[in-house]
Design an enzyme around this catalytic site. Structure first.
Site, short mmCIF file in Angstrom:
data_model
loop_
_atom_site.label_atom_id
_atom_site.label_comp_id
_atom_site.label_asym_id
_atom_site.label_seq_id
_atom_site.Cartn_x
_atom_site.Cartn_y
_atom_site.Cartn_z
N GLY A 296 -69.24 16.25 -7.09
CA GLY A 296 -69.29 15.26 -8.15
C GLY A 296 -69.54 15.91 -9.50
N CYS A 297 -69.36 15.12 -10.55
CA CYS A 297 -69.50 15.66 -11.91
C CYS A 297 -70.97 15.98 -12.24
CB CYS A 297 -68.91 14.69 -12.92
SG CYS A 297 -69.48 12.98 -12.77
N TYR A 298 -71.86 15.02 -12.05
CA TYR A 298 -73.27 15.29 -12.30
C TYR A 298 -73.80 16.44 -11.42
CZ TYR A 298 -74.19 11.05 -15.13
OH TYR A 298 -74.23 10.08 -16.10
N THR B 166 -72.18 18.99 -10.22
CA THR B 166 -71.65 20.27 -10.68
C THR B 166 -72.48 20.83 -11.83
OG1 THR B 166 -69.39 19.78 -9.96
CG2 THR B 166 -69.65 21.42 -11.71
N ALA B 167 -72.73 20.01 -12.85
CA ALA B 167 -73.51 20.48 -13.99
C ALA B 167 -74.94 20.83 -13.57
CB ALA B 167 -73.53 19.41 -15.08
#
Length: 349
Positions: free
Chosen positions: A152-154, A156-157
């Site tokens: 997911g995007c969150y 990954t960061a």
């Protein structure tokens, strides 16, 4: 002339799907042979996205496994949660490679998935087959595999911001707090009150407090890296911008370390990984500095008063947080250089 890998994109009319189109059109080893949408089958893709006019003239195909098998070698699933649960096994059984951008195969426990996503979990046999494709951390496991679950995007960061410390044992796993902010493209192209212009413009809000479905995904990966269970506080926010995620993370160290030592740990951990950039002392990244790119930029600050470390990690949620990482996973899967088709600079301003 080398034959190109044929790619199909299911969910081509969403933001993740259309970003995949942009990236794959520039990939030297890939040809897009099918763009697929269950809701818009038969219509030209450029009807929904006029910026593709005279660039991609294909009409959208329906979701048909036999049709996909006849036209593609690899399938990207940029679908809503719950769709891939049923579709991925059929595509895999048809002999296709699958890169799933949805959250359906990220969690190893079906019970945990059902609790957080409120959908029926996938068949445990296929959950076991899915490789979690956080490229800079688990990328070696992706090579040669046929089924990749794109992070997911969150996560990954946040995970890229924490991975070196979790793997080294330098942080107290019970101390982790992540405060993450995202542009509204992360909510997709569908209509909702939350991302209505009048609601989000000139506004800044927390949402899904202590309930965001990406929480167990982050905890699962951190627990694996740390070798013990990690439970954290994770809070998400929406900001009135289109793209970008900034995750500010706070951790306690297990023993005294200098900021220089920590920065060197990060640089060694990500040595040779082209898409993670560690900032120099006193420098902190902004979302604008990775916009439109596959980079993750990380800044570090150790507070001598509290002994607490602050980590600032930024990505473009639609690229590194979705389509770009999916292409990076494809490159690893196929044994290509992981930067193939992704080696472009961020867009600025």
């Amino acid at each position: 002339m080398t034959t190109k890998l044929r790619a199909a994109i299911v969910g081509s009319t969403g933001y993740g799907g259309v970003e995949l189109i942009r990236l794959l059109l520039a990939h030297p080893n890939v040809e897009i042979t099918s763009v697929i949408s269950s809701s818009s089958a038969g219509a030209p893709i450029a009807d929904g996205y006029p910026h593709l006019n005279q660039i991609l003239t294909d009409r959208l195909d329906a979701v048909d496994v036999e049709l996909i098998r006849s036209k593609a070698d690899v399938v990207f699933l940029a679908t809503p949660h719950g769709v891939s649960t049923e579709l991925s096994p059929k595509l895999l059984d048809a002999g296709l490679k699958v890169i799933d951008i949805s959250g359906d195969f990220r969690l190893q426990s079906g019970d945990v998935y059902e609790t957080w996503y409120k959908h029926k979990p996938a068949d445990p046999e296929y959950l076991k087959k899915a490789v979690y494709g956080l490229c800079e951390v688990f990328g070696e496991e992706v090579r040669g595999k046929d089924f990749i679950s794109n992070p997911g995007c969150y996560p990954t960061a946040t995970l890229l911001g924490l991975a070196p410390l979790a793997a080294s044992g330098w942080i107290d796993p019970k101390s982790i707090i992540a405060d993450a902010k995202s542009g509204v493209s992360g909510a997709g192209r569908g209509l909702s009150l939350l991302v209505h212009y009048s609601e989000i413009n000139e506004n800044f809000l927390a949402y899904k407090v202590n309930k965001h479905q990406h929480t167990p995904e982050i905890e699962q990966a951190l627990s694996r890296l740390a070798g013990e269970e990690v439970v954290m506080t994770f809070t998400t926010h929406l900001v009135p911008m289109t793209r970008g995620i900034l995750s500010t993370i706070y951790v306690n160290l297990t023993s005294p370390r200098s900021e220089d030592d920590i920065r060197e740990l990060y640089r060694q951990y990500y040595e040779g990984r082209k898409f993670v950039r560690i900032r120099d002392k006193g420098k902190y990244p902004a979302t604008k500095e990775v916009w439109g790119s596959n980079y993750c930029d990380i800044g570090l600050s150790l507070d001598s008063r509290t002994g607490r470390l602050t980590i600032v990690s930024v990505i473009d949620n639609v690229v590194k947080g979705a389509a770009g990482q999916a292409v990076q996973n494809l490159n690893l899967m196929m044994g290509w250089d992981e930067a193939t088709g992704l080696a472009f600079t961020p867009v600025y301003p």
